[in-house]
Write an enzyme that holds these catalytic residues in place. Sequence first.
Site, mmCIF file in Angstrom:
data_model
loop_
_atom_site.group_PDB
_atom_site.id
_atom_site.type_symbol
_atom_site.label_atom_id
_atom_site.label_comp_id
_atom_site.label_asym_id
_atom_site.label_seq_id
_atom_site.Cartn_x
_atom_site.Cartn_y
_atom_site.Cartn_z
ATOM 1 N N LYS A 1 19.722 25.510 55.824
ATOM 2 C CA LYS A 1 20.800 26.076 56.632
ATOM 3 C C LYS A 1 21.693 25.023 57.285
ATOM 4 O O LYS A 1 22.749 25.349 57.800
ATOM 5 C CB LYS A 1 20.248 27.052 57.677
ATOM 6 C CG LYS A 1 19.348 28.132 57.135
ATOM 7 C CD LYS A 1 19.873 28.863 55.896
ATOM 8 C CE LYS A 1 20.968 29.828 56.131
ATOM 9 N NZ LYS A 1 20.540 31.183 56.325
ATOM 10 N N SER B 1 8.772 30.705 53.306
ATOM 11 C CA SER B 1 9.652 31.219 52.242
ATOM 12 C C SER B 1 9.645 30.264 51.053
ATOM 13 O O SER B 1 9.820 30.681 49.910
ATOM 14 C CB SER B 1 11.073 31.453 52.764
ATOM 15 O OG SER B 1 11.748 30.236 53.012
#
Length: 495
Positions: free
Chosen positions: A44, A286
């Site tokens: 991110k 994840s």
Amino acid sequence: MTAIHSSILSTIGNTPIVRVNNLGPKNVELYVKLEAFNPMGSVKDRLALAVIEAAERDGSLKPGQTVIEATSGNTGIGLAMVCAQKGYPLVIVMAESFSIERRKLIRFLGAKVILTPASEKGTGMAAKAEELAREHGWFLCRQFENEANANIHSETTAEEILSAFGGSGPDYWISGFGTGGTLKGVSRAFRSRSPNTKIVVAEPDNSPLLATGIRQSRNPDGSVAASHPGFRPHLMQGWSPDFIAKLAEDALDANYIDGFQPVAGGHALECARDLARKEGIFCGISAGATFAAALKVAETAPDGSRILAMLPDTGERYMSTPLFEGVAENMDAEELEIARSTPNYRFDVKAKPAPAPAVKMVEPTRKALQFVEAVTSNQSEPVVLFALEWCEFCWSVRRLFAAAGIDYRSVDLDSVSYQKDDWGGDIRAALRQVTGAPTIPQIFVGGAHVGGATETFDAFNSGDLQKMLNANGVAFKATGLPDAYSFLPKWLHAR
Ligand code: PMP
């Protein structure tokens, strides 16, 4: 990497692609792209920089304007870095269910974190950010639909993969999705530049969204009308919020997705642990989940297939989550056996007496005695702590005083200002004579000697300290405080 960077921001991206050697079948080549190599440890960081710089370019973000975003954490951490470097105040809205590490990292980087109830899910968190942005005129990043999020992945992530794989791309590319920025951006670039790459989207097995084929319900303005019916709470933080983001939906509508791979939460955790223990690759949940999907794809892929999984972040921000369950703080039986295999430095063997601390055994100087007298009799500062900066007992007394709201003067005998000509040592010698105790800390209230740390804790627990404080007009918090000994660090409790 040998260049000198003009700021932390130019270290974003160019993350390594690494061959996996010890996991998965031998008839295929497994690779992972390690987004943990970004400066704040996640994929991110790319979006954070892209969204801010796109808004700077189009004028929607003004110098000094507050930035706000709803995020499960990694976007907030990336934004906090970018905003710290560029000087924008930042407010992050986060559901309380995301890991504590993320909140603390964001606050450490100087941003504010506003929590929303877990029961209101991702949609509630996003709506709160909207409401705050509207009310205060802040710049809302809108990562779930901001094209800058997908564009940066076409321009950087996809290009990095294509150049590493020699232009033709891998045979399979596996990714989950949160905003869908990675998914839309990379798969769009692959469709035009590497059309043979098969794009496989991983979803939690108990919470399929895209794979259900059910459209996301939206209001006329495009905003999310209600949670997606496929959503269930799942373990993969950062993946599959309770709605299909616009960018993820775009990837679906453009037919970029060749297949779906459901992943069980337990298998995701197991894969993250296997990557750590068998490959030395440390990643988050994840990432474990995406690798789990890659292993499933590998089972049926033709011989020689090159399979690349995106690993979005580092494992360090999951210490308080099920990923680290069963990872002990204390020694287990095997570790104890190793500890006991040699004779010394053991908890079950008494240590040799430590050498006495270097307290000056000389007579205290008149000047030092006068100093102690002056400091302890100063009525404008009735509470005095003679302390050492590094000492854990001193920290414990400081923590007690802070919790009880007690103002005090701290004389830090080992601090730079007391080091010259061993002035601190002179004062210790004077203190030893005045108190009869060679140890530090020593605490005084209104000129009276309370004692060291344990005597002070005892006086607090019995209420005697509070009486002394009252007698000297020192304000303190009278109720709701724990046993003073609880302010000691844990390793001291055991003694
Ligand atoms: N994994 C983690 C840990 C994340 O924080 C995110 C972003 N929310 C993703 C995966 C998904 O990435 P994207 O938003 O680009 O779909």
